[in-house]
Each structure stands twice: as C-alpha cells, then as structure tokens.
Enzyme design. Sequence first.
Site, short mmCIF file in Angstrom:
data_model
loop_
_atom_site.label_atom_id
_atom_site.label_comp_id
_atom_site.label_asym_id
_atom_site.label_seq_id
_atom_site.Cartn_x
_atom_site.Cartn_y
_atom_site.Cartn_z
N GLU A 156 0.82 -1.21 0.00
CA GLU A 156 0.00 0.00 0.00
C GLU A 156 0.86 1.26 0.00
O GLU A 156 0.78 2.09 0.93
CB GLU A 156 -0.98 -0.02 1.17
CG GLU A 156 -1.98 -1.14 1.05
CD GLU A 156 -3.12 -1.06 2.06
OE1 GLU A 156 -2.95 -0.44 3.12
OE2 GLU A 156 -4.20 -1.61 1.77
N GLU A 315 -6.60 -8.00 -1.08
CA GLU A 315 -6.98 -8.11 0.34
C GLU A 315 -8.47 -7.83 0.48
O GLU A 315 -9.03 -7.02 -0.27
CB GLU A 315 -6.25 -7.07 1.20
CG GLU A 315 -4.78 -7.30 1.38
CD GLU A 315 -4.16 -6.23 2.30
OE1 GLU A 315 -4.88 -5.65 3.14
OE2 GLU A 315 -2.96 -5.98 2.13
C1 GLA Z 1 -4.29 -2.91 4.77
C2 GLA Z 1 -2.91 -3.54 4.89
C3 GLA Z 1 -2.90 -4.80 5.68
C4 GLA Z 1 -3.80 -4.72 6.88
C5 GLA Z 1 -5.19 -4.37 6.42
C6 GLA Z 1 -6.20 -4.34 7.55
O1 GLA Z 1 -4.95 -3.23 3.64
O2 GLA Z 1 -2.33 -3.77 3.64
O3 GLA Z 1 -1.58 -5.05 6.08
O4 GLA Z 1 -3.33 -3.75 7.75
O5 GLA Z 1 -5.16 -3.11 5.84
O6 GLA Z 1 -7.49 -4.10 7.06
#
Ligand code: GLA
Length: 680
Positions: A156, A315
């Site tokens: 991210e 995710e």
């Molecule tokens: C983000 C991060 C993950 C985790 C999620 C929790 O997407 O990439 O590592 O922290 O949030 O929702």
Amino acid sequence: MITNKLFPQVEGFLHGGDYNPEQWLDRPDILKKDIEYMKEAGINTVTMGVFSWSVHEPVEGQISFDWLAEIMDELYENGIYTVLATPTGARPAWLDEKYPSAMRCDEMGVRNHHGVRHNHCMQSPEYREKVRIMDSALAERFAGHPGLLMWHISNELGGYCYCDTCRKKFQQWLADRYDHDIEKLNKAWWTTFWSHKFNSFDQIDPPYKNGENCVLGLNLDWKRFSTWSATDFMKFEIDTLRGAGATEPTTTNFMEMFYDYDYHYMKDFIDVISWDNYPELHNNWQTDADQLLERSFNHALFRSMKKNKPFMMMESAPGLVNWRPFNKYRRPGMHELISMQAIATGSDTVQYFQIRKSRGSSEQWHGAVIDHIGTNDTRVFKEVAKLGADLKTISEVAGTLSDNKVAILFDWDNRWAIDDAWALAKDTKNFDKTCMSIYNEFMSLGVEPDIISSDMDWSDYKIICAPMLYVLHDGVGEKIADFVRNGGQFMSTYFTGYVNKDLLANLGGFPGDGLSQVFGLRSEEIDTLYPEDKNSISIIDKAGKPSYSAPVSDYQELLRDVTAEVLARYDGDYVAGKPAITRNSFGEGFAYYVACRTNQNDIEFLYREMLEHAGIAYTKLPVGVEKHTRFAEDAKYDFYLNGNTEDVTVKDVAGVELLTGENVSGTLVLKGYGVAVVKS
Ligand code: GLA
C-alpha cells in the site's frame, strides 16, 4: 475474445491471502493446523513476507530466509502457492536508528520518529541501499521456486515526504518538466500573481504546511512528483528483483479511491493490477446495495487499468475490519456476495487480510479466516470454505474478460485540481461521487461501464461520460471531437474544460480547447447553491413541451451561444428559461451537456437515448441488483448479485446457473444477498 489466465499453473481462481507464520514460529502445532484448515477452506495461495523485515534480518547484515523457505516448501507440497512480498512497508528499529534518513519528514519538514509503517522516504539513498540488499537476497533465494506465483512490491504505497532529499528531487523533477527554463515554470504557474515569481528551480520548496501552498500549479506538480517518486521507488524494487534473477510477475496492492498518487501513471510499471477492498458494510447511512456499488466502481477502476487481463482483489476482510469508527461483522451471506462481486467484475482472486488472526498488537481484533478460538467451525471459517468450494465450481470463468462499451473518465489530476481550486463550495464539489452516480445509473440499466483516464485508448467505447472534466490535458479537446465526429456519444457536465494541464484558465469560453464547438454552447457563469437553495429543470419532451421537472442541487451554469438542441431548461432563479441540458449533433455522433447537478435517475432518458444511439441493449434491473458479464471465446458468464436482504426476481435471464447447475429460462430468483452465475 482473448482469455488470459494470470497464473496458468493454478487451476481456477486464487483463494487465500496474507499469512504471517513468522508470528507463530514457536508453535509448530499451529502452523500444521493452518495448512490443514487452508486446504479445507479451498485456499490455494498465501501472501507472505509483507512486514517480515525484522525476522528476515534481525540484525543488520544477518539475513536468513530459512524459516520462510521451509514454510513455502511445505505449503507448495500441499498445493498452496505463495505471493512473496518485499518487506519494505515497515522497517526494523535498527535500520531507523542507524539510517534516520529512511524516516519520512512531515509537511512541516520535521523528521518522524521510528515506528508504525508506510512512513519511509522513497528517495533516501541509505534506505534504498538497504532495500537493494534485502530484495536482491530475496530474489536470489526464491526466484524460480515452483510455489512462487508473483512478487508483491512493498505494501500500500502512499503518502508524501517533505525531507531535504525529496525537496531537491522535486526541484530536479520540475527542472526536467519545464525544460530547465524557470520562465516556463513561472508562466505555467502564473507566478506574477502575488509576487510568487522564482528566479531558479532551487528556490522552490514542497508545499509545506507553513510555507508556499497557494500556488496551485505547485500543489498539483507536487502531487505529480510524489506519484513519480513512489513509482520510482516501486520500479527500483522491481529492477532489483529482476537484476537478481526474478522472472515472476509483479504487483503492488493499490487502495480504493486512493488520493495520494495517480494510479493511472503507476499502473504501467507493474504486470498485474491488484487492490485491497474493505467495504463499510451494513453502515447507518446507505443501503448495502449502495455500498456494493461503491465497491463495484472501484473494481471497474482497477479492471480498466489493464483490460487485457484479470485483476486481483489482493486483500479483503473475512468477518470484519478493526480500524473503522464502527467495526461491524459481515452478516451471513455477505462474504459470498462481496467476494463474488470481485470475480464478477473481473478479478481472478479472492484474497484476504488475513489467514490467521494475530495474537497481539494493533490488528489482533481484525477479521481472519482462522480466529483466536482456533477451530474450523466458526461462522466466518464456514463462509470462507463455502466460497472456496463455489470458486472451484465456477473455475472455468477464470481468465475470462469483460468487454464494455461505456466508459467514465476519471483523471487523478483533475480530481486534485477540482479539490484545490478556490471555487464552487468547499464541501460539495464531490467529483468522485459524481462519477459514481453516473456509474450507478448505467448499472441500474444493466450496463457496466469501465473507468478510464482521458489519456487511455478510447477505441473500444461507444459512450463516454466525462463529468466535471475541469482539467483538459493536451490534445484531449481534439480527442473528444474525434470521438464524437466518428459516431460516439459523449456526455459532459458543468465545470468542464475550464483549465489546461497547468491549471491556466482556457480563454475564449468554457468548455475550452475547441469543445464549445463540439457541444454547441459556451458556459458563462457557474453558480453555487446552498443546500437549502431550490431550483429545478423541466425536461422537454419530443413534442417540445415540458414533460416533468427535476431538482437541481449544488451547481448551475448559465449557458450562452447555444446552438445545440435544448433538452431541458431551468425553471427558476436568475437562470429561469435558460438551457440546462443540451444535445449537439456533431459529425456522426452526439455531444450532451448537463449544465447543472441533478439526480442521474431523474435524467435517465439521456442514458437511454445514448444507449439506443450506440446500439447497446439495456434492461432496468430490480433496485439493489447488479449485473456483470465476463466473456470466454465461446461463452459468456452473467453474474447477478443481490444487495438486498429480500429475495428478488430478475426477468429475461436464460442459460445454466453454474452454482446450482440448474437451467434458467425467463426469470431468475435471487435470494437475499444471493449470487447467480449464468452461462450462455
Ligand atoms: C491494509 C494492509 C494490511 C492490513 C489491512 C487491515 O490493507 O495492507 O496489512 O493492515 O489493511 O485491514
């Protein structure tokens, strides 16, 4: 239609997600159970190493991946593949202690302290060197591993750094952009205003909070630079992996409606688009179906970045997240619906954060496939396992693609420029929402739009909507003219074509860059309404009579020199009787202009007309139902998703419903939160 599986070695879709066995290395019993449960849940992939730096290299220079290699091998032996991340999203304490330049500076230029994550300076030479050593070692050890699917770059990527290194990089970047000619920059930024003129590039600072932040061109270029800087960091990681022998595809996980960087720029430097999808379900301000539509818009945005291959939902949360103001569990059935929505819109993966819930620290209460209770009979586990089985059932859909003929323009710098413009009302600009409302209107008619940039190839599209296209990149006026001239349907709105790429106002009337001719009008004023202000427009029917009226909110433009046909006129205020919606026949196509903010549903006639002109079939869907289609060479798959808790009936459906194996002919009954995949 070409089909394009992302990973030929995997049958069907990827199902799995972030897995952090390094938190459990002293619990072999737990690691054993994890594999057993993953298989039970139909999980065939894990993402490892996302934040593993301090385990990979507990002390500077002492790198060991033995723990990871062992687990990767074992997973592979059990049919579970690995997406391997570079661990650069978070740093061990020793690194920041020894190399403070790795830590980002905030918008006052003050260096952060060590901690949290995603706070590195993308340009720090010391940090880069540490990253180079780490990534090379990873690639040397794992490239070519039969269980390795792809490389996941950092995590991210986001944010801005205002340190001195970044300040200097910004100056260099500006010098390159403006051909090392400070006068070019002064002109582009209109710096004679307020005596903002610069004599040399090294006088220019980032837009510090307590410094120069009123030069709009500087603000915009800073965002463009920061996009470049993050991309440069990402490319550095990719090049390092490649240099050390990695040949597997690369991705980095993008985020929903992300604001900091222009993903349309970043997308070209990775092989596969992936994004993290965290819906705020069952909230107290919108229906689930509306929240689903927001997801759908995001999926479309990411899908459209590389249309020749599926994307990845990298995710999502099994159960719930733990970082929203209110953290509510997904209600029964929602897991299947929201996961299948990703597949329906073109993802070839359903991946989670996380497989096993961590025992401590800030994400200990975030949803996971395996909860602290440690069993395989929780509600969440069972829903994940059901989805795993259903994904297997529809595995023939993997690798198929969407083929949409409608697109909505969404430029990142346009978005930034609208928000930064000292114009309109601070709280109701709502560019994103406006794009979404247009998307939603098409979706309600069973037509799925792509979301594209003004610089992409438009040749696949018959209808393009460009709401609030305030910034016109070079050549875009001509591109729109060509599109319409050659038979396209193009719709625009108020606040379009006001400025060029440098944010200088287009002279000679809006929309500029030749667009006044395409639309057959000029806009003279844009007026801002208070929420309680009332105005409306009357839609004119085919006989030339007002047929019904629709409310106006937030913005209304006063048009002049209108040669286009008038489809609606204002009812009240000082614009009463003036054109509000127009249609201009231009070449073989039509250019529509909506001069005020309306409810899209109230002007559905416009959408129907564009679709009819374009020869695109449509059917009004029941409220809360989405339809998405993926195409194989010899079949098409229509996904129907019911965002309502009640059952609904969809008409005119024919084919085989893959999840049940039943034939559908005529009507399809979808249960509350139900999903159907109809092959024909
Ligand atoms: C983000 C991060 C993950 C985790 C999620 C929790 O997407 O990439 O590592 O922290 O949030 O929702």
